[in-house]
Write a protein that holds these residues in place. Structure first.
Motif, short mmCIF file in Angstrom:
data_model
loop_
_atom_site.label_atom_id
_atom_site.label_comp_id
_atom_site.label_asym_id
_atom_site.label_seq_id
_atom_site.Cartn_x
_atom_site.Cartn_y
_atom_site.Cartn_z
N LEU A 1 0.85 -1.18 0.00
CA LEU A 1 0.00 0.00 0.00
C LEU A 1 0.88 1.23 0.00
O LEU A 1 1.96 1.24 0.59
CB LEU A 1 -0.88 0.02 1.26
CG LEU A 1 -1.77 -1.20 1.49
CD1 LEU A 1 -2.30 -1.17 2.89
CD2 LEU A 1 -2.89 -1.22 0.49
N THR B 1 -2.18 5.93 2.11
CA THR B 1 -3.40 5.14 2.34
C THR B 1 -3.13 3.97 3.27
O THR B 1 -4.06 3.43 3.86
CB THR B 1 -3.94 4.58 1.01
OG1 THR B 1 -2.93 3.76 0.41
CG2 THR B 1 -4.34 5.68 0.07
N GLY B 2 -1.88 3.60 3.43
CA GLY B 2 -1.55 2.43 4.24
C GLY B 2 -1.73 2.63 5.72
O GLY B 2 -2.19 1.74 6.43
N PRO C 1 -3.87 4.59 7.64
CA PRO C 1 -5.23 4.43 8.19
C PRO C 1 -5.74 2.99 8.06
O PRO C 1 -6.41 2.48 8.96
CB PRO C 1 -6.09 5.38 7.34
CG PRO C 1 -5.14 6.33 6.73
CD PRO C 1 -3.85 5.62 6.60
N PHE C 2 -5.39 2.34 6.96
CA PHE C 2 -5.83 0.96 6.75
C PHE C 2 -5.24 0.03 7.80
O PHE C 2 -5.94 -0.76 8.41
CB PHE C 2 -5.44 0.49 5.35
CG PHE C 2 -5.77 -0.95 5.09
CD1 PHE C 2 -7.07 -1.34 4.87
CD2 PHE C 2 -4.77 -1.90 5.08
CE1 PHE C 2 -7.38 -2.67 4.64
CE2 PHE C 2 -5.06 -3.22 4.86
CZ PHE C 2 -6.37 -3.62 4.63
N THR C 3 -3.93 0.15 8.02
CA THR C 3 -3.29 -0.72 9.00
C THR C 3 -3.77 -0.42 10.41
O THR C 3 -3.92 -1.33 11.22
CB THR C 3 -1.76 -0.63 8.93
OG1 THR C 3 -1.36 0.73 9.05
CG2 THR C 3 -1.22 -1.20 7.64
N THR D 1 -6.80 0.64 11.22
CA THR D 1 -8.13 0.04 11.31
C THR D 1 -8.04 -1.47 11.43
O THR D 1 -8.73 -2.08 12.26
CB THR D 1 -8.96 0.42 10.07
OG1 THR D 1 -9.02 1.84 9.97
CG2 THR D 1 -10.36 -0.15 10.15
N LEU D 2 -7.17 -2.07 10.64
CA LEU D 2 -6.99 -3.52 10.69
C LEU D 2 -6.46 -3.95 12.05
O LEU D 2 -6.94 -4.92 12.64
CB LEU D 2 -6.03 -3.96 9.58
CG LEU D 2 -5.81 -5.45 9.42
CD1 LEU D 2 -7.12 -6.15 9.09
CD2 LEU D 2 -4.79 -5.71 8.32
#
Length: 101
Positions: free
Chosen positions: A48, A52-53, A55-57, A59-60
């Motif tokens: 990613l 963008t990486g 916030p994604f990580t 959340t994950l």
């Protein structure tokens, strides 16, 4: 399974883990974020962009933490239930005709 087969599977898993760590280290050096998803027979690493990486990580990581807490609570409840069942089994059954307190 035999000991030899188990040893082969263990060595294969160790080699795969080393390859994955090298790949993730290379991605980190280039400034990319990567997420690795594992299944029984496969693993997939998704790269990613850093913007963008993050916030994604995050959340994950939060979802995984919540899932771990739920599983931990479920395991604790199962343990308590099992211990209660064991205590009931350990009590001697009253003899026929005996007066219960």
């Amino acid at each position: 399974m035999s000991y030899r087969r188990d040893l082969q599977l263990l060595r294969r898993a160790q080699k795969q883990a080393k390859r994955q760590l090298r790949q993730l280290a290379q991605l980190e050096l280039t400034g990319l974020t990567a997420v690795t998803l594992h299944a029984h027979t496969r693993q997939v690493t998704i790269m990613l962009a850093s913007a963008t990486g993050a916030p994604f990580t995050d959340t994950l990581r939060e979802v995984l933490r919540e899932r771990r807490q739920a599983l931990r609570a479920e395991a604790q409840q199962l343990l308590l239930t099992w211990l209660a069942d064991e205590r009931l089994r350990e009590r001697p059954a009253p003899a026929a005709g005996a007066v219960l307190p």
